[in-house]
Enzyme design. Structure first.
Site, PDB file in Angstrom:
ATOM      1  N   CYS A   2       3.298  -6.216  -8.220  1.00 13.83           N
ATOM      2  CA  CYS A   2       3.853  -5.918  -9.533  1.00 13.83           C
ATOM      3  C   CYS A   2       3.663  -7.140 -10.410  1.00 13.83           C
ATOM      4  O   CYS A   2       3.137  -8.159  -9.978  1.00 13.83           O
ATOM      5  CB  CYS A   2       5.342  -5.601  -9.438  1.00 13.83           C
ATOM      6  SG  CYS A   2       5.717  -4.211  -8.352  1.00 13.83           S
ATOM      7  N   ARG A  49       5.403  -2.233 -13.019  1.00 13.34           N
ATOM      8  CA  ARG A  49       5.510  -1.723 -11.658  1.00 13.34           C
ATOM      9  C   ARG A  49       4.252  -1.025 -11.150  1.00 13.34           C
ATOM     10  O   ARG A  49       3.681  -0.182 -11.834  1.00 13.34           O
ATOM     11  CB  ARG A  49       6.679  -0.720 -11.560  1.00 13.34           C
ATOM     12  CG  ARG A  49       6.887  -0.307 -10.110  1.00 13.34           C
ATOM     13  CD  ARG A  49       8.058   0.605  -9.908  1.00 13.34           C
ATOM     14  NE  ARG A  49       8.268   0.775  -8.480  1.00 13.34           N
ATOM     15  CZ  ARG A  49       8.718   1.876  -7.908  1.00 13.34           C
ATOM     16  NH1 ARG A  49       9.052   2.907  -8.644  1.00 13.34           N
ATOM     17  NH2 ARG A  49       8.851   1.944  -6.602  1.00 13.34           N
ATOM     18  N   LEU A  50       3.861  -1.400  -9.942  1.00 11.76           N
ATOM     19  CA  LEU A  50       2.915  -0.611  -9.151  1.00 11.76           C
ATOM     20  C   LEU A  50       3.750  -0.002  -8.033  1.00 11.76           C
ATOM     21  O   LEU A  50       4.268  -0.717  -7.170  1.00 11.76           O
ATOM     22  CB  LEU A  50       1.802  -1.486  -8.567  1.00 11.76           C
ATOM     23  CG  LEU A  50       0.804  -0.743  -7.678  1.00 11.76           C
ATOM     24  CD1 LEU A  50      -0.049   0.211  -8.502  1.00 11.76           C
ATOM     25  CD2 LEU A  50      -0.097  -1.718  -6.933  1.00 11.76           C
ATOM     26  N   ALA A  51       3.946   1.308  -8.070  1.00  7.94           N
ATOM     27  CA  ALA A  51       4.858   1.967  -7.125  1.00  7.94           C
ATOM     28  C   ALA A  51       4.180   2.139  -5.771  1.00  7.94           C
ATOM     29  O   ALA A  51       3.265   2.944  -5.636  1.00  7.94           O
ATOM     30  CB  ALA A  51       5.292   3.317  -7.684  1.00  7.94           C
ATOM     31  N   VAL A  52       4.634   1.377  -4.783  1.00  5.28           N
ATOM     32  CA  VAL A  52       4.075   1.469  -3.434  1.00  5.28           C
ATOM     33  C   VAL A  52       5.125   1.953  -2.437  1.00  5.28           C
ATOM     34  O   VAL A  52       4.839   2.712  -1.533  1.00  5.28           O
ATOM     35  CB  VAL A  52       3.482   0.107  -2.997  1.00  5.28           C
ATOM     36  CG1 VAL A  52       3.042   0.136  -1.540  1.00  5.28           C
ATOM     37  CG2 VAL A  52       2.284  -0.235  -3.875  1.00  5.28           C
ATOM     38  N   ASN A  75       8.104  -9.662  -6.794  1.00  2.00           N
ATOM     39  CA  ASN A  75       6.761  -9.119  -6.577  1.00  2.00           C
ATOM     40  C   ASN A  75       6.423  -9.420  -5.125  1.00  2.00           C
ATOM     41  O   ASN A  75       6.430 -10.577  -4.716  1.00  2.00           O
ATOM     42  CB  ASN A  75       5.775  -9.810  -7.536  1.00  2.00           C
ATOM     43  CG  ASN A  75       4.321  -9.518  -7.188  1.00  2.00           C
ATOM     44  OD1 ASN A  75       4.004  -8.499  -6.581  1.00  2.00           O
ATOM     45  ND2 ASN A  75       3.440 -10.418  -7.563  1.00  2.00           N
ATOM     46  N   GLY A  76       6.176  -8.386  -4.337  1.00  5.11           N
ATOM     47  CA  GLY A  76       5.812  -8.645  -2.942  1.00  5.11           C
ATOM     48  C   GLY A  76       6.199  -7.505  -2.026  1.00  5.11           C
ATOM     49  O   GLY A  76       6.582  -6.421  -2.470  1.00  5.11           O
ATOM     50  N   GLU A  77       6.088  -7.786  -0.737  1.00  4.57           N
ATOM     51  CA  GLU A  77       6.490  -6.839   0.294  1.00  4.57           C
ATOM     52  C   GLU A  77       7.233  -7.610   1.373  1.00  4.57           C
ATOM     53  O   GLU A  77       6.746  -8.637   1.858  1.00  4.57           O
ATOM     54  CB  GLU A  77       5.283  -6.141   0.960  1.00  4.57           C
ATOM     55  CG  GLU A  77       4.438  -5.316   0.010  1.00  4.57           C
ATOM     56  CD  GLU A  77       3.498  -6.183  -0.781  1.00  4.57           C
ATOM     57  OE1 GLU A  77       3.456  -6.012  -2.019  1.00  4.57           O
ATOM     58  OE2 GLU A  77       2.830  -7.046  -0.191  1.00  4.57           O
ATOM     59  N   LEU A 256     -11.240  -3.826   2.258  1.00  6.46           N
ATOM     60  CA  LEU A 256     -12.497  -4.454   1.867  1.00  6.46           C
ATOM     61  C   LEU A 256     -13.269  -4.800   3.133  1.00  6.46           C
ATOM     62  O   LEU A 256     -12.685  -5.251   4.124  1.00  6.46           O
ATOM     63  CB  LEU A 256     -12.234  -5.723   1.052  1.00  6.46           C
ATOM     64  CG  LEU A 256     -11.460  -5.534  -0.260  1.00  6.46           C
ATOM     65  CD1 LEU A 256     -11.302  -6.872  -0.980  1.00  6.46           C
ATOM     66  CD2 LEU A 256     -12.146  -4.527  -1.173  1.00  6.46           C
ATOM     67  N   ILE A 288     -19.537  -4.499  -1.151  1.00  3.20           N
ATOM     68  CA  ILE A 288     -20.265  -4.719  -2.407  1.00  3.20           C
ATOM     69  C   ILE A 288     -21.442  -5.652  -2.153  1.00  3.20           C
ATOM     70  O   ILE A 288     -21.385  -6.544  -1.305  1.00  3.20           O
ATOM     71  CB  ILE A 288     -19.346  -5.288  -3.514  1.00  3.20           C
ATOM     72  CG1 ILE A 288     -20.124  -5.367  -4.840  1.00  3.20           C
ATOM     73  CG2 ILE A 288     -18.760  -6.653  -3.139  1.00  3.20           C
ATOM     74  CD1 ILE A 288     -19.266  -5.489  -6.069  1.00  3.20           C
ATOM     75  N   THR A 337     -16.655 -22.393  -6.903  1.00  2.00           N
ATOM     76  CA  THR A 337     -16.834 -21.438  -5.795  1.00  2.00           C
ATOM     77  C   THR A 337     -15.878 -20.251  -5.924  1.00  2.00           C
ATOM     78  O   THR A 337     -16.209 -19.131  -5.549  1.00  2.00           O
ATOM     79  CB  THR A 337     -16.687 -22.138  -4.434  1.00  2.00           C
ATOM     80  OG1 THR A 337     -17.157 -21.268  -3.413  1.00  2.00           O
ATOM     81  CG2 THR A 337     -15.260 -22.548  -4.145  1.00  2.00           C
ATOM     82  N   ARG A 340     -17.577 -17.861  -8.446  1.00  2.00           N
ATOM     83  CA  ARG A 340     -18.737 -17.195  -7.822  1.00  2.00           C
ATOM     84  C   ARG A 340     -18.297 -16.070  -6.894  1.00  2.00           C
ATOM     85  O   ARG A 340     -18.811 -14.964  -6.942  1.00  2.00           O
ATOM     86  CB  ARG A 340     -19.517 -18.202  -6.975  1.00  2.00           C
ATOM     87  CG  ARG A 340     -20.471 -19.061  -7.723  1.00  2.00           C
ATOM     88  CD  ARG A 340     -21.220 -19.918  -6.696  1.00  2.00           C
ATOM     89  NE  ARG A 340     -21.780 -21.102  -7.309  1.00  2.00           N
ATOM     90  CZ  ARG A 340     -22.035 -22.230  -6.655  1.00  2.00           C
ATOM     91  NH1 ARG A 340     -21.770 -22.321  -5.374  1.00  2.00           N
ATOM     92  NH2 ARG A 340     -22.568 -23.255  -7.275  1.00  2.00           N
ATOM     93  N   SER A 363      -7.516  -7.077   3.395  1.00  2.00           N
ATOM     94  CA  SER A 363      -8.647  -7.993   3.250  1.00  2.00           C
ATOM     95  C   SER A 363      -8.529  -9.138   4.258  1.00  2.00           C
ATOM     96  O   SER A 363      -7.483  -9.313   4.877  1.00  2.00           O
ATOM     97  CB  SER A 363      -8.677  -8.529   1.811  1.00  2.00           C
ATOM     98  OG  SER A 363      -9.869  -9.239   1.568  1.00  2.00           O
TER      99      SER A 363
END
Length: 561
Positions: A2, A49-52, A75-77, A256, A288, A337, A340, A363
């Protein structure tokens, strides 16, 4: 994931100041709220908010009937919120994992609260009954936090620096915005005027120490001793546990996948555990690269082996170059870096947001620092010095790889999960004898690879795939991304500009045209804020003017074989 924002003691109109909070709207695309603090007209919270988890009661600041004087924006879990509830008999009013912060604080104060949280977090906790404000950030700074505190007690706090740099204040033309240190909490007194005064800044956890929350972990006590079989077994158990606890989500999980060791291990263990707990959708993995790049080919092999729903994002040099300015604005850094490596991650995150419904993204960040994965570790003078370097890299993760991973995903409203930075896993790995952790037989991360050799999680050629310089891993076989960047930037920066770089930018002066080009863009958006980057990321024990692994002799000999 969030976006949090708060002001205490603002002299300016809050409705004007609140415009700054909109700079981090990308972090929370699902909902948004401003809330003033009762009795303090110049204090307020902002939340994107990003509702998770708990989509019904998850808005912030979190306040519960039992503690009407506490306000929490985080913000976190917090992965162990259910275990803590069981251990201490907490009665939750919501399904939000962060509610446990209120109960822990009420039970034992801020030190115990920060130390008992197993997870990633940045939070602002206001206690109006005792007139205190608390700030805290997780051990590795996986979740970002910035603050500004003026001499007269005006405090601004935000997930990203861009939400603070345009704040207005009567006594300061350009208040100093700085990152809040990972693994620390700060106590501030709240005055009747709404202004604050810092009381103390405390380091609550060192990554080498076993965390206090181990007492209520789901994994039993591990066998002690450093014989190889015991160590390998413990590494597998703790890594699997790190992935398992991060499955907590009401939104779709993805991963990822570069085809390198770290992301491949995460994806393989993740898919295995998703099957075990009967998650009823396929794991989406994302790679990617440019056409026929090594990463794309390796990721394809891994995806076929583990059976994921695999997505390939192919970009060309023009798309990569066009993204540079957006990436630097998102990152808030001019480190070479980091920029990049961020371009590919930024573009794949953009694809995930637009084309799929995966939101919680796993990730492999942190593994190179923890398990001595960088190619220059082959040049370490001794195991002890290699161990010290590993610890230095972990301490600075919040300035480099963790910063990259957070900003590139958050820019597109995704939530990142990084099991290699699990507190218990990292403290165990760092407790192992230094000579066990060094590269062996010319192969970095030897112990980690050995630990999973008999698991059949990955094809052998992936498990033992050497480290790629990121710019080569995503590059086409015809020309590396590193070379493409150099050729483009060579046309953009005049030789004379580079000669006078130290005069124009005396702090961290650019030494190459590429670093000059990035610095120009950074200064355009964040003029005068160069101190956010204390130094460039560079390899140790070698004479290097460029951070890329492809400039190192060991790397050249390996890729030319």
């Amino acid at each position: 994931m969030c976006g949090i924002w708060a002001l205490f003691g603002s002299d300016e109109c809050l409705s004007v100041q609140c415009l700054s909070a909109m700079k981090i709207a990308h972090r929370g695309p699902d909902a948004f709220r401003f809330e003033n603090v009762n009795g303090f007209t110049n204090c307020c919270f902002g939340f994107h908010r990003l509702a998770v988890v708990d989509q019904l009661y998850g808005m912030q600041p979190i306040r519960v009937k039992k503690f009407p004087y506490l306000w929490l924006c985080y913000n976190g879990e917090i992965y162990n919120f259910k275990q803590l509830q069981k251990q201490f008999g907490f009665e939750y009013q919501t399904l939000v994992d962060g509610e446990v912060i209120l109960h822990l604080y009420n039970r034992g104060g801020i030190e115990q609260t920060a130390s008992m949280l197993d997870g990633v977090f940045a939070f602002i906790l206001l206690d109006t009954a005792n007139r205190k404000v608390f700030l805290a950030r997780d051990t590795y700074g996986v979740r970002p936090l910035f603050k500004v505190l003026t001499d007269d007690g005006f405090l601004g706090v935000c997930s990203e620096a861009k939400g603070l740099i345009n704040l207005k204040h009567s006594t300061s033309l350009c208040p100093k915005v700085e990152p809040f240190l990972p693994g620390h909490y700060e106590v501030l007194d709240l005055k009747p005027s709404g202004k604050v005064a810092s009381v103390e800044l405390v380091k609550f956890h060192s990554y080498k120490d076993e965390p206090l929350h181990v007492a209520c972990d789901t994994v039993e006590t591990l066998p002690s001793g450093f014989d190889l079989e015991t160590v390998k077994s413990n590494i597998r158990i703790l890594f699997e546990n790190a992935v398992r606890k991060r499955l907590m989500a009401h939104r779709r999980i993805g991963c990822l996948l570069s085809g390198g060791l770290d992301s491949s291990l995460v994806a393989a263990v993740l898919l295995k555990l998703m099957k075990e707990i009967n998650i009823n959708y396929p794991l989406q993995t994302f790679a990617i690269g440019m056409e026929n790049s090594p990463d794309l080919l390796a990721a394809r092999k891994v995806a076929a082996h583990i059976g994921s729903e695999h997505h390939e994002v192919i970009f060309n040099s023009e798309e990569g170059i066009q993204a540079i300015e957006e990436v630097i604005f998102s990152l808030e850094t001019y480190d070479i870096t980091t920029i990049r490596a961020s371009i590919g991650m930024y573009l794949v995150s953009k694809y995930i947001r637009k084309k799929t419904d995966s939101v919680v993204i796993f990730s492999g960040e942190g593994s190179d620092e923890l398990t001595q994965g960088y190619i220059y570790f082959h040049k370490a003078p001794s195991p002890e010095e290699a161990a010290e370097e590993s610890e230095r890299l972990l301490k600075e993760l919040y300035l480099f790889d963790v910063l990259r991973a957070d900003r590139t995903t958050a820019a597109h409203g995704l939530e990142l999960r990084v099991p290699f930075l699990d507190h218990r896993f990292t403290s165990y790995y760092l407790s192992l004898p230094a000579e066990l952790r060094i590269p062996k037989n010319g192969i970095e991360k030897y112990l980690l690879r050995q630990s999973f050799e008999d698991s059949n999680l990955l094809p052998k050629e992936i498990l033992w795939r050497p480290k790629e310089a990121f710019s080569d891993g995503i590059a086409s076989v015809k020309k590396s991304w590193f070379s493409i960047l150099q050729d483009y930037i060579d046309q953009q920066v005049d030789d004379l500009l580079l000669e006078k770089a130290a005069e124009k930018y005396p702090f961290n002066p650019p030494k190459t045209k590429e670093s000059y080009y990035y610095r120009q863009i950074f200064e355009k958006h964040y003029s005068g804020r160069s101190s956010w980057l204390p130094h460039y990321w560079m390899p140790r024990w070698v004479k290097a003017t460029d951070p890329s692994a492809r400039t190192l002799k060991h790397y050249k000999s390996a890729t030319q074989e």
